[in-house]
Write a protein that holds these residues in place. Structure first.
Motif: not given
Length: 395
Positions: A299-312, A334-344
């Protein structure tokens, strides 16, 4: 009221009641509104479209509030939105096993830039737009009238305030300063949280339902809870009879609070191992040591704060999940999460497929996770759907 003219051809999103108008869609402004003022948006022909907060410092220059020209945007309008949002959380707060939830969720509750979380008798707020900042006196008064909280504490330290020309602040808005430890109950489990010093507003109530789902698989299992913070997945797993839980977080304060929460619930401390460490480094160490688990929670923190950061961010999510898969016994979860809005969800599934390929594993998606009902997604604002997750069986 000052009028803002929309460029010709930019009407579609407004007509569909999307609440954001970007600065590039504005033709001109008839006057000089102060940032945070309510203005009238008109189309190129002069026809009314909506009322909204204006801010020339922000890329989102207009945050729309109301599409009915006959409605007056005044103090009573804001009080009504606050009351509607609080009423909508009644079922959660009356269930007898939870006294903490999100009361107001920004655009999704028609109050752009306002977050209000309830922690037992205390409220934590985040004010992220200049328009809401101006309306806070009446909003605070309405929250006091409805809930009579012991304190209302402003946790407006988010970097997004900078985009609106606002300074960060951590101050008491009403009542007394919240104590260092506030005890809350979620899913019948007790937590001590630190509102003033904790991450975000003090707690992550958006994982309430998902913690219960994952814990339903934990009986007799060896669980690894990564980015554990103060122990949400750890405590739910213990309650469900996990054989052991290893909890990893980089914050020493979070780990110390997790230990307190284990004791607070009278769980067996001998079943819990806590590690204050960078998660990625610790996962590699587990791999080197040949450690394996039955359930791994990521359950990591937000890795993609914007669409421009999505690839990284996608590369970071892939590497993290690859490591998690390598630490599972055959058939483990494996229970895995993303809280990045840019990641659908579609992209997240693809990232998991890449991780599985790199790990040499076969993966089945057996459940999907989302945010709970106190974090609603407005039909005209899909950006409000930020939390997604997958429960994977790994072979």
């Amino acid at each position: 009221m000052i009028e803002v003219v929309l460029k010709k051809g930019k009407e579609k999103a407004v007509l569909h009641r999307h609440p954001w108008v970007f600065s590039g869609a504005i033709e001109n402004v008839k006057g000089k509104p102060a940032n945070g003022d309510v203005v009238k948006l008109i189309d190129a022909k002069g026809a009314f479209m909506a009322y909204g907060f204006y801010n020339d410092r922000s890329r989102v220059a207009l945050r729309l509030l109301e599409w009915d020209e006959t409605v007056e945007i005044n103090e009573q309008w804001f009080r009504g939105k606050v009351a509607d949002a609080v009423a909508g959380r009644g079922d959660i707060l009356l269930d007898g096993v939870t006294n903490t939830c999100r009361l107001i969720f920004s655009e999704s509750d028609y109050l752009p830039g306002l977050i209000v979380d309830k922690y037992a008798g205390h409220l934590a707020v985040q004010v992220l737009t200049s328009g809401i900042e101006k309306m806070m006196p009446c909003i605070i008064d309405e929250l006091q009238r409805l809930l009579n909280p012991e304190s209302i504490f402003d946790k407006s330290d988010a970097s997004s305030r900078n985009h609106e020309g606002l300074e960060t602040q951590n101050i008491v808005l009403a009542g007394n300063h919240p104590p260092e430890r506030v005890e809350v109950i979620e899913n019948g489990i007790r937590y001590n949280i630190n509102i003033a010093e904790g991450q975000k507003s003090g707690f992550y109530c958006d994982q309430r339902d998902n913690r219960k789902i994952v814990a339903s698989y934990a009986s007799g299992k060896k669980v690894l809870d990564c980015f554990s913070y103060t122990g949400g997945f750890t405590l739910n797993s213990l309650k469900s009879g996990a054989a052991s839980v290893t909890s990893v977080d980089s914050s020493v304060l979070a780990i110390d609070t997790l230990k307190e929460n284990v004791l607070l619930n009278n769980f067996d401390t001998g079943k819990v191992t806590t590690i204050a460490s960078d998660v990625n480094k610790q996962l590699r160490k587990f791999r080197e040591d040949g450690e394996l688990f039955d359930i791994v929670v990521l359950d990591p923190p937000k890795y993609a704060p914007s669409r421009s950061a999505l690839d990284k961010a996608s590369r970071a999510y892939k590497d993290l999940n690859r490591l998690g898969m390598l630490l599972l016994n055959k058939g483990g979860l494996l229970a895995t999460y993303s809280c990045s809005g840019a990641m659908n969800m579609e992209t997240f599934k693809q990232v998991l497929a890449w991780a599985a390929l790199d790990a040499g594993k076969q993966v089945q998606f057996i459940n999907q996770f989302c945010q709970p009902e106190d974090h609603p997604v407005r039909s005209s604002f899909p950006e409000g759907e930020y939390l997604k997750g997958l429960l994977c069986r790994v072979f």
